[in-house]
Scaffold this active site. Structure first.
Site, PDB file in Angstrom:
ATOM      1  N   CYS A  58       0.822  -1.208   0.000  1.00 16.69           N
ATOM      2  CA  CYS A  58       0.000   0.000   0.000  1.00 16.69           C
ATOM      3  C   CYS A  58       0.862   1.267   0.000  1.00 16.69           C
ATOM      4  O   CYS A  58       2.084   1.210   0.153  1.00 16.69           O
ATOM      5  CB  CYS A  58      -0.908   0.004   1.226  1.00 16.69           C
ATOM      6  SG  CYS A  58      -0.001   0.160   2.781  1.00 16.69           S
ATOM      7  N   ALA A  61       3.077   1.747   2.982  1.00 16.62           N
ATOM      8  CA  ALA A  61       4.275   0.902   2.918  1.00 16.62           C
ATOM      9  C   ALA A  61       5.349   1.582   2.075  1.00 16.62           C
ATOM     10  O   ALA A  61       6.530   1.592   2.432  1.00 16.62           O
ATOM     11  CB  ALA A  61       3.931  -0.467   2.338  1.00 16.62           C
ATOM     12  N   ARG A  92      12.167  -4.983   6.504  1.00 20.88           N
ATOM     13  CA  ARG A  92      12.767  -4.781   5.192  1.00 20.88           C
ATOM     14  C   ARG A  92      14.270  -5.020   5.163  1.00 20.88           C
ATOM     15  O   ARG A  92      14.897  -4.919   4.135  1.00 20.88           O
ATOM     16  CB  ARG A  92      12.429  -3.368   4.708  1.00 20.88           C
ATOM     17  CG  ARG A  92      12.742  -3.107   3.248  1.00 20.88           C
ATOM     18  CD  ARG A  92      11.877  -1.991   2.730  1.00 20.88           C
ATOM     19  NE  ARG A  92      12.353  -1.411   1.497  1.00 20.88           N
ATOM     20  CZ  ARG A  92      13.018  -0.278   1.430  1.00 20.88           C
ATOM     21  NH1 ARG A  92      13.327   0.402   2.523  1.00 20.88           N
ATOM     22  NH2 ARG A  92      13.375   0.218   0.269  1.00 20.88           N
ATOM     23  N   HIS A 191       5.755   6.258  -2.636  1.00 20.16           N
ATOM     24  CA  HIS A 191       7.077   6.778  -3.006  1.00 20.16           C
ATOM     25  C   HIS A 191       6.968   8.244  -3.396  1.00 20.16           C
ATOM     26  O   HIS A 191       7.741   9.083  -2.966  1.00 20.16           O
ATOM     27  CB  HIS A 191       7.652   6.026  -4.218  1.00 20.16           C
ATOM     28  CG  HIS A 191       7.820   4.557  -4.022  1.00 20.16           C
ATOM     29  ND1 HIS A 191       7.724   3.662  -5.064  1.00 20.16           N
ATOM     30  CD2 HIS A 191       8.084   3.817  -2.916  1.00 20.16           C
ATOM     31  CE1 HIS A 191       7.920   2.447  -4.607  1.00 20.16           C
ATOM     32  NE2 HIS A 191       8.141   2.509  -3.307  1.00 20.16           N
TER      33      HIS A 191
HETATM   34 FE1  CFM Z   1      12.994   0.440  -5.596  1.00 24.75          FE
HETATM   35 FE2  CFM Z   1      12.481  -1.930  -5.806  1.00 24.75          FE
HETATM   36 FE3  CFM Z   1      11.027  -0.283  -4.241  1.00 24.75          FE
HETATM   37 FE4  CFM Z   1      13.568  -0.959  -3.599  1.00 24.75          FE
HETATM   38 FE5  CFM Z   1      12.664  -2.949  -2.009  1.00 24.75          FE
HETATM   39 FE6  CFM Z   1      11.576  -3.867  -4.231  1.00 24.75          FE
HETATM   40 FE7  CFM Z   1      10.154  -2.275  -2.692  1.00 24.75          FE
HETATM   41 MO1  CFM Z   1      10.709  -4.672  -1.919  1.00 24.75          MO
HETATM   42  S1  CFM Z   1      14.406  -1.246  -5.506  1.00 24.75           S
HETATM   43  S2  CFM Z   1      12.542   0.915  -3.520  1.00 24.75           S
HETATM   44  S3  CFM Z   1      14.510  -1.829  -1.850  1.00 24.75           S
HETATM   45  S4  CFM Z   1      11.138  -0.417  -6.375  1.00 24.75           S
HETATM   46  S5  CFM Z   1      12.777  -4.869  -2.833  1.00 24.75           S
HETATM   47  S6  CFM Z   1      12.208  -3.932  -6.403  1.00 24.75           S
HETATM   48  S7  CFM Z   1       9.516  -3.984  -3.738  1.00 24.75           S
HETATM   49  S8  CFM Z   1      10.951  -2.717  -0.783  1.00 24.75           S
HETATM   50  S9  CFM Z   1       9.175  -0.412  -3.049  1.00 24.75           S
END
Ligand code: CFM
Length: 540
Positions: A58, A61, A92, A191
């Site tokens: 979500c 997260a 994580r 993000h």
């Molecule tokens: Fe970038 Fe990723 Fe992500 Fe990531 Fe991660 Fe991920 Fe993630 Mo899990 S590199 S920041 S450190 S998009 S592994 S492939 S899914 S936490 S949001």
């Protein structure tokens, strides 16, 4: 194993009701590089259809867990029910290393307002204020971040007003995030929300100056399993000055000081490209896409940085470091290739690793048969060149786009127009990202937001040597007799970045794909009657 990917796709979507089948068919494509470098269009960053069992998380997260969480001295308070906080507590494997034992490190803590029925009915702002005050008295942090969970938005608590009041009252930086879980179709929304607030409330507040010549920030590297430590060491040996990382092994002051760098390196494009773009507009700092996953990719990334700064001494140092590292890598590669050549892998993870980790598998002589992101956008698949053609839907419009203008006193173009014009080699990926699909073999399946049914069918049909995903998929996959490597947390392993990390990864995968235990397991397709063919439904 010679499957026609087009047939597999038809078969996978045939089981769905017509409307869902049509949608999934647009999210599953077979790669094919056109003569002009064009790749097929994929549907991405759209709502998951209810009931198909997604890998996604979500917005909360993505904001709290992913972008801000790894920073060690911003005190994070989750405003919401205790469950949201509990499930974002140390899951994580983002590591951090304060300079000394007496420097603040809040990563081990999990702070929550523990919102309950009382607050849901009468409002939670009072409880939030009290929590901020209590947290301040206990920890005396430089900054406090407040993260909104779903009920906060539903009942209308104004976390930003509370943040402003408490900032004034406590005399430290306090800022809030409207990152309610439902804000977008996945963690990707979180993000963007995190990027906006970091840019607004942190970047540019610390005017410390540095004498070093090659000043950079590393964006989108979160120090999972210690990756950032390896990359930091490479920079140090090359004489590159790292001002701030967003946000692995980072602290508040360095992020506040990041506008003094002369180059932003973008590792995970999906999670942080917004900060890179905004810093370019406001401060004139260009960005460069790099990737420190894979030995060849690490060497290439260091060379790109040297090329950007165009300095003979830096170029020489980079070559020395590469020359020091490559013999060990080559030896490890030779060794694992003898056992792994020709084996197959599938990668379904996140928004960047499904691309980056293909490099490591290829270095081992392994073949990628299918890959996809959980929440990548079309630009992560097809490259940033498709950005102007992406239709902004209602879900994306929900997320604020900050309007950024050049800073009146601090905007300094880092490159002359002439030098900028020289940096157009597509290989350099200067202010560009080519995406996952152009770098994949023709005929490979690319699947966005894969469902559980599709995961099972893929495994039954292709029987890959290894499947890469996360904890939600891991044991379902392994019960089918296929080893599953977690590419989010790295299971208990890592680091996998840089040259040292590449060797770690080769050894881990070699161990997993050649482990005898898998041949002793009976997978369902070996013991059950084959399932009847589903009735054909037009997929395309
Ligand atoms: Fe970038 Fe990723 Fe992500 Fe990531 Fe991660 Fe991920 Fe993630 Mo899990 S590199 S920041 S450190 S998009 S592994 S492939 S899914 S936490 S949001």
């Amino acid at each position: 194993m010679a499957h026609d990917a087009h047939e597999v796709k038809k078969e996978m979507v045939a089981i769905y009701p017509k409307k869902l089948g049509k949608k999934r068919a647009e999210q599953i494509v077979v790669t094919e590089l056109g003569p002009d470098g064009a790749v097929p269009e994929i549907k991405a960053n759209v709502r998951t259809s209810p009931g198909i069992i997604t890998q996604r998380g979500c917005a909360y997260a993505g904001c709290k867990g992913v972008v801000i969480g790894p920073s060690r001295d911003i005190l994070s308070i989750t405003h919401g029910p205790i469950g949201c906080s509990f499930y974002s507590w140390l899951t994580r494997r983002n590591q951090t290393r304060p300079p000394t034992d007496s420097d603040p490190n809040f990563i081990n803590y999990c702070l929550s307002t523990d919102m309950s029925e009382q607050e849901i009915v009468f409002g939670g702002e009072k409880k939030l204020k009290a929590a901020i005050k209590e947290a301040y008295d206990a920890f005396h942090p430089k900054a406090i971040a407040i993260f909104s969970t779903c009920p906060v938005g539903l009942i209308g608590d104004d976390v930003h007003a509370v943040a402003r009041q408490m900032k004034e009252e406590l005399g430290i930086n306090v800022f809030g995030f409207s990152c309610e879980g439902y804000r977008g179709v996945s963690q990707s929304a979180g993000h963007h929300i995190a990027n906006n607030q970091l840019f607004r409330h942190v970047v540019g507040l610390n005017e410390l100056t540095h004498e070093e010549k090659f000043k950079i920030n590393l964006l989108g590297e979160y120090n999972i399993g210690g990756d950032a430590f390896v990359i930091e060491d490479l920079f140090r040996r090359c004489g590159i000055k790292l001002i701030a990382t967003f946000s692995g092994n980072s602290d508040y002051d360095s992020m506040a000081n990041s506008h003094t760098a002369d180059l932003n390196l973008v590792m995970c494009h999906r999670s942080i490209n917004y900060v890179a773009e905004m810093m370019e507009k406001k401060f004139g700092i260009p960005w460069l896409k790099i990737n420190f996953i894979g030995a060849a990719a690490s060497a290439k990334s260091l060379r790109k940085i040297a090329e950007y700064f165009d300095d003979a001494e830096l170029k020489a140092k980079v070559e020395t470091v590469i020359a020091e590292e490559m013999p060990k890598v080559d030896m490890a590669q030779q060794d694992v290739k003898s056992r792994c050549q020709g084996k197959t892998a599938m990668l379904f993870v996140g928004g960047s690793r499904a691309h980056h980790y293909q490099v490591l598998f290829n270095e081992m002589g392994m073949e990628i048969v299918a890959a996809g992101y959980e929440f990548g956008h079309r630009d992560d698949y097809e490259g940033r060149k498709v950005l102007p053609t992406i239709k902004v839907d209602a879900d994306s419009k929900n997320i604020e786009e900050i309007e950024v203008r050049p800073d009146e006193t601090r905007y300094v173009p880092r490159l002359s127009p002439e030098r900028k014009a020289q940096l157009t080699d597509p290989e350099l990926e200067f202010q560009d990202y080519v995406g996952m699909m152009p770098e994949m073999e023709d005929g490979t399946l690319v699947i966005d937001d894969i469902s559980h049914h599709e995961t099972e069918r893929l495994i039954e049909l292709y029987k890959p040597s290894i499947f890469c995903a996360g904890i939600k998929e891991k044991y379902a996959v392994q019960k089918m007799g296929i080893p599953c490597k977690q590419l989010h947390s790295y299971d208990y392993g890592g680091p996998y970045a840089g040259f040292e990390g590449a060797i770690n990864f080769y050894r881990e995968i070699d161990r997993m794909v050649n482990m005898k235990v898998w041949s002793l397991l009976k997978a369902p397709w070996q013991t059950l009657e084959p399932r009847p063919d589903p009735a054909p439904v037009a997929a395309d």
